[in-house]
Design an enzyme around this catalytic site. Structure first.
Site, PDB file in Angstrom:
ATOM      1  N   ARG A 184      -4.971   0.626  -6.817  1.00 12.30           N
ATOM      2  CA  ARG A 184      -3.713   1.214  -6.323  1.00 12.30           C
ATOM      3  C   ARG A 184      -3.193   2.332  -7.220  1.00 12.30           C
ATOM      4  NH1 ARG A 184      -1.999  -2.077  -2.164  1.00 12.30           N
ATOM      5  NH2 ARG A 184      -2.230  -4.312  -2.406  1.00 12.30           N
ATOM      6  N   ASP A 191      -5.320   1.671  10.489  1.00  9.65           N
ATOM      7  CA  ASP A 191      -6.751   1.412  10.657  1.00  9.65           C
ATOM      8  C   ASP A 191      -6.974   0.971  12.112  1.00  9.65           C
ATOM      9  OD1 ASP A 191      -9.406   0.807  10.054  1.00  9.65           O
ATOM     10  OD2 ASP A 191      -8.951  -1.134   9.192  1.00  9.65           O
ATOM     11  N   GLU A 213       3.817   4.280   6.246  1.00 13.32           N
ATOM     12  CA  GLU A 213       2.593   3.475   6.135  1.00 13.32           C
ATOM     13  C   GLU A 213       1.585   4.207   5.262  1.00 13.32           C
ATOM     14  OE1 GLU A 213       0.969   0.924   6.272  1.00 13.32           O
ATOM     15  OE2 GLU A 213       1.064  -0.190   8.144  1.00 13.32           O
ATOM     16  N   LYS A 216      -7.362   6.298  10.683  1.00  7.95           N
ATOM     17  CA  LYS A 216      -8.799   6.279  11.010  1.00  7.95           C
ATOM     18  C   LYS A 216      -8.915   6.260  12.536  1.00  7.95           C
ATOM     19  CE  LYS A 216     -10.051   3.322   7.043  1.00  7.95           C
ATOM     20  NZ  LYS A 216     -10.439   1.927   6.711  1.00  7.95           N
ATOM     21  N   GLY A 276       0.767  -1.240   0.000  1.00  9.14           N
ATOM     22  CA  GLY A 276       0.000   0.000   0.000  1.00  9.14           C
ATOM     23  C   GLY A 276       0.797   1.289   0.000  1.00  9.14           C
ATOM     24  N   GLY A 289      -4.577  -0.384  13.813  1.00 12.63           N
ATOM     25  CA  GLY A 289      -3.266  -0.244  14.442  1.00 12.63           C
ATOM     26  C   GLY A 289      -2.598  -1.595  14.667  1.00 12.63           C
TER      27      GLY A 289
HETATM   28  P1  IMP Z   1      -4.436  -2.144  10.551  1.00 16.68           P
HETATM   29  O1  IMP Z   1      -3.493  -3.286  10.826  1.00 16.68           O
HETATM   30  O2  IMP Z   1      -5.848  -2.482  10.927  1.00 16.68           O
HETATM   31  O3  IMP Z   1      -3.993  -0.831  11.146  1.00 16.68           O
HETATM   32  O4  IMP Z   1      -4.488  -1.975   8.987  1.00 16.68           O
HETATM   33  C1  IMP Z   1      -3.371  -1.658   8.305  1.00 16.68           C
HETATM   34  C2  IMP Z   1      -3.362  -2.156   6.880  1.00 16.68           C
HETATM   35  O5  IMP Z   1      -4.644  -2.593   6.424  1.00 16.68           O
HETATM   36  C3  IMP Z   1      -2.986  -1.014   5.977  1.00 16.68           C
HETATM   37  O6  IMP Z   1      -1.601  -0.900   5.839  1.00 16.68           O
HETATM   38  C4  IMP Z   1      -3.696  -1.377   4.683  1.00 16.68           C
HETATM   39  O7  IMP Z   1      -2.874  -2.222   3.905  1.00 16.68           O
HETATM   40  C5  IMP Z   1      -4.926  -2.106   5.120  1.00 16.68           C
HETATM   41  N1  IMP Z   1      -6.095  -1.192   5.179  1.00 16.68           N
HETATM   42  C6  IMP Z   1      -6.681  -0.691   6.288  1.00 16.68           C
HETATM   43  N2  IMP Z   1      -7.710   0.114   5.987  1.00 16.68           N
HETATM   44  C7  IMP Z   1      -7.759   0.147   4.634  1.00 16.68           C
HETATM   45  C8  IMP Z   1      -8.600   0.846   3.702  1.00 16.68           C
HETATM   46  O8  IMP Z   1      -9.524   1.617   4.046  1.00 16.68           O
HETATM   47  N3  IMP Z   1      -8.333   0.617   2.389  1.00 16.68           N
HETATM   48  C9  IMP Z   1      -7.338  -0.197   1.937  1.00 16.68           C
HETATM   49  N4  IMP Z   1      -6.526  -0.863   2.775  1.00 16.68           N
HETATM   50  C10 IMP Z   1      -6.734  -0.690   4.112  1.00 16.68           C
HETATM   51 MG    MG Z   2      -0.497  -1.616   4.321  1.00 16.91          MG
END
Ligand code: IMP
Ligand code: MG
Length: 177
Positions: free
Chosen positions: A167, A105, A101, A133, A47, A107
């Site tokens: 992407r 989301d 990053e 978020k 990402g 975390g």
């Molecule tokens: P976390 O581990 O929940 O913080 O999510 C982190 C990873 O989930 C990010 O680096 C993204 O790759 C993916 N991700 C989280 N939210 C989104 C979104 O709204 N769109 C696309 N990818 C997301």
């Molecule tokens: Mg990611």
């Protein structure tokens, strides 16, 4: 204009112009703080690759570039497990690391990844995320530089995907209800 990716419809959210202005500002902040330290930027694949390409050029100083790859997402949901594809290398030892990053989301990814970085004994770790978020956060993770705080909606574009697509969009779109 709305766009369709797979089965879902997305609407315009953050324009390319807004992103570029914010990335330039973040790059300037990092230059000010770390410009004389020859930092290593570590991008979280996949990402962050677009954001990474722009922010290292906005940084406009001597730096190294590396990537790691972990995944926990399937579709629009986190699976809760962090799988390693490319881990962090020994080159971060005693160095200033700037972690890039795309989005924080829950975390969960950062929470699980950070100990792996600190294990390698970096001198300093600075965390930058284009998007956060706040309402979705479940872990207390330090994000030192944030591009945009956004509502808890699924977004695509500027490196972020929905099941592999989206992407290469220059701007960011959010899921339409
Ligand atoms: P976390 O581990 O929940 O913080 O999510 C982190 C990873 O989930 C990010 O680096 C993204 O790759 C993916 N991700 C989280 N939210 C989104 C979104 O709204 N769109 C696309 N990818 C997301
Ligand atoms: Mg990611």
């Amino acid at each position: 204009m709305d766009i369709k990716i797979h089965d879902l419809t997305f609407e315009p959210f953050i324009t390319e112009k807004e992103i570029q202005a914010r990335v330039a500002a973040l790059g300037g902040q990092l230059k000010e703080k770390f410009g004389d330290q020859e930092p290593i930027f570590i991008g979280m694949l996949s990402g962050a690759f677009v954001f990474m390409a722009d922010i290292i050029r906005a940084f406009d100083g001597d730096c190294e570039v590396s990537f790691v790859k972990y995944f926990s997402y399937e579709g629009t949901e986190s699976t809760g497990i962090l799988n390693e594809v490319i881990g962090v290398g020994d080159e971060v030892k005693d160095r200033t690391v700037i972690l890039i990053e795309d989005i924080v989301d829950s975390g969960h990814t950062l929470h699980r990844f950070l100990p792996k970085v600190f294990e390698k004994n970096p001198a300093h770790v600075e965390i930058v995320s284009l998007l956060v978020k706040p309402d979705a956060l479940k872990y207390d993770v330090p994000v030192h530089h944030i591009g945009f705080e956004i509502e808890d909606k699924f977004v695509v574009g500027y490196g972020l995907d929905y099941n592999g697509l989206g992407r290469n969009l220059g701007s960011i779109y959010k899921l339409k209800k």
